[in-house]
Design an enzyme around this catalytic site. Structure first.
Site, PDB file in Angstrom:
ATOM      1  N   PHE A 144       0.806  -1.226   0.000  1.00  0.00           N
ATOM      2  CA  PHE A 144       0.000   0.000   0.000  1.00  0.00           C
ATOM      3  C   PHE A 144       0.833   1.266   0.000  1.00  0.00           C
ATOM      4  CE2 PHE A 144      -0.350   2.741   3.710  1.00  0.00           C
ATOM      5  CZ  PHE A 144       0.368   2.075   4.679  1.00  0.00           C
ATOM      6  N   LYS A 145       2.095   1.166   0.389  1.00  0.00           N
ATOM      7  CA  LYS A 145       2.956   2.348   0.402  1.00  0.00           C
ATOM      8  C   LYS A 145       3.050   3.000  -0.986  1.00  0.00           C
ATOM      9  CE  LYS A 145       4.670   1.637   4.713  1.00  0.00           C
ATOM     10  NZ  LYS A 145       4.018   0.416   5.194  1.00  0.00           N
ATOM     11  N   ASP A 146       2.814   2.202  -2.036  1.00  0.00           N
ATOM     12  CA  ASP A 146       2.861   2.747  -3.395  1.00  0.00           C
ATOM     13  C   ASP A 146       1.819   3.838  -3.625  1.00  0.00           C
ATOM     14  OD1 ASP A 146       4.924   1.108  -4.384  1.00  0.00           O
ATOM     15  OD2 ASP A 146       3.510  -0.519  -4.816  1.00  0.00           O
TER      16      ASP A 146
END
Ligand SMILES: *Cc1c(COP(=O)(O)O)cnc(C)c1O
Length: 499
Positions: free
Chosen positions: A115-117
């Site tokens: 999810f950091k993307d």
């Protein structure tokens, strides 16, 4: 409201005010605090107007009032570069799928499958625009501590971005084999990946110390560099995360699972408290939320905090199967404290001092009515991965499984409202754990062979970014101690200094 009224203020000094671009460059405030939007209470999004926007349009509408000194075309160009690219494997950027009585918000369709993307694809553009807006004539050094996923996402985001250098420090024994392999095989002429002896908290603390070290900052300054951060202490990381709370809500409305205006619950697998804080900002700016559930693994300091009001670091640190949540010092909690304590920056400063000197602080737990908190044991995580696969034919990663396990424990406290679990990583990032939860132990297979076998047995595809990791060249082998982390920067940049 005029532009000038739209300031960001530090959690440790409300008189420390800067514009959005400046706080994106700074990352952490000079006084050690975190920047928050002074005008948070003044923003209320109109659900009716937002409900049919596609992801890039929604991102534009939500980020616009926060990025106070960006022009319309500057913001548009940042969004186009990140969210209208082919970086994501679905044009919607995220998918919302139905599990057994809950919804999964799949946040792992980006270039590194975590999810950091969602934020780190756009942060480099926000940052380079901010540098331009401030007329800064310096190269930016991105300094990042990672518990596994931020590192690779930041490396991919910043790789070969002109006038930037990116340094990623990861705890040597604290990341999964696939996470490590993803990082150390990163190409790019401005990437530096370094393993550190110790755990994530040690690494993150040392990064924060470098930010507060005036000597190294002036040395870097003299040599044409300026420090910034890609961790969720940077508001440029946090703001893009507000968008998917709204998007997933509208997606359920479009799927006829929800009426516009009805409430939902979000279950957020938490570590540094950035993701769930973005959910709180969504709630504050008009999203109908019943409960925000803070889900922790065996490192359950946040669970204890929400239940008792005491944040106590005097406890054992565990390495778990959800390494990106193996954190005891959840930096972004400071932003929530600031809001809940009526923006009393002196009080926040005192609490943070107590934390540093005594390892604990205590406040009134009744301040946090919108939050619930619970944790999952290691055994519960493995069982949950197994159950979800058997019942719904869905593979979930260990972090998402923490969320699901916590949901199972709290479901009776969540009213009848639909519940969305944030699915924070693709399961193939943690193939070993996922495989072992479902199938008998495979003997003598490495992480990458297990990945293949898992895909063969389930018929579920391995995402592109996680394929062929085994055969990629290793580019980074540096190792250091937490004391020497800053020397590494100077050495890598060929800066002379007195030892
Ligand atoms: C970073 C991360 C988390 C925790 O998010 P925070 O914003 O640090 O609370 C959870 N799951 C995964 C897979 C992550 O990478």
């Amino acid at each position: 409201m005029s532009k000038l009224e739209r300031n960001y203020i530090s959690t440790r000094d409300i008189n420390n005010k800067v514009q959005a671009s400046e706080c994106i460059i700074q990352g952490l405030a000079e006084d050690g605090g975190l920047y928050v939007p002074e005008f948070l209470d003044k923003i209320k999004f109109n659900l009716e107007e937002l409900k049919n926007l596609d992801y890039p349009e929604l991102a534009y509408t939500i980020l616009k009032p926060f990025l106070t000194d960006f022009s319309e075309s500057e913001l548009e160009s940042c969004i186009d570069s990140a969210y209208k690219s082919d970086l994501f494997d679905t044009p919607n950027l995220i998918e919302v799928t139905e599990g057994n009585g809950v919804y999964f918000m799949e946040l792992w369709h980006g270039p590194t499958a975590a999810f950091k993307d969602m934020a780190l694809t756009i942060l480099p553009y926000l940052l380079t625009t901010s540098v331009k807006l401030n007329g800064l004539n310096k190269d930016i050094i991105i300094l990042t501590a990672t518990s596994g996923d931020t590192g690779k996402a930041a490396l991919e985001g910043f790789k070969d971005v002109p006038n930037t250098q990116i340094f990623v420090y990861y705890p040597k024994e604290g990341v999964s084999i696939a996470q490590k392999r993803q990082m150390i095989t990163t190409t790019g002429n401005n990437t530096h990946v370094i393993s550190v002896e110790g755990n994530f908290d040690d690494t993150q603390n040392s990064v924060k110390e470098i930010f507060n070290d005036s000597k190294i900052k002036s040395l870097l300054n003299e040599n044409g560099f300026r420090l910034s951060s890609a961790n969720s202490i940077n508001i440029g990381r946090l703001l893009p995360q507000i968008v998917y709370y709204f998007y997933s809500y509208f997606e359920l409305v479009r799927q006829n699972k929800l009426n516009l205006g009805d409430k939902v619950n979000f279950i957020v697998p938490s570590g540094n408290f950035g993701d769930i804080l973005a959910g709180y900002y969504a709630l504050k700016t008009g999203l109908p939320v019943n409960k925000l559930v803070c889900a922790s693994n065996k490192n359950n300091i946040l669970t204890d905090f929400f239940k008792t009001g005491e944040y106590n670091l005097n406890r054992e640190f565990y390495k778990t199967t959800s390494p990106s949540m193996d954190i005891l010092i959840s930096s972004n909690l400071e932003r929530l404290l600031f809001e809940k304590l009526g923006r009393d920056s002196e009080k926040v400063t005192q609490l943070m001092k107590d934390l540093k000197t005594n390892g604990s602080y205590k406040i009134n737990p009744e301040l946090f009515g919108e939050f619930l908190a619970e944790y999952a044991s290691e055994e519960e995580v493995l069982k949950t991965i197994n159950n979800v696969y058997k019942e719904s034919n869905i593979l979930i990663d260990p972090h998402t499984a923490v969320g699901q396990a916590v949901y199972n424990k709290l479901a009776n406290q969540l009213d009848e409202d639909p519940t969305i679990i944030l699915s924070t990583a693709n399961p193939y990032k943690f193939s070993n754990t996922v495989y072992k939860s479902i199938f008998p132990n495979p003997e003598n297979l490495d992480e990458f062979e297990i990945q293949e076998l898992l895909s063969e047995k389930t018929g579920i595809d391995i995402p592109e970014p996680l394929k062929n990791l085994k055969n990629k060249d290793i580019k980074h082998t540096l190792n250091t101690t937490k004391e020497k982390m800053k020397e590494v920067i100077l050495n890598e940049l060929n800066i002379n200094y007195e030892k």
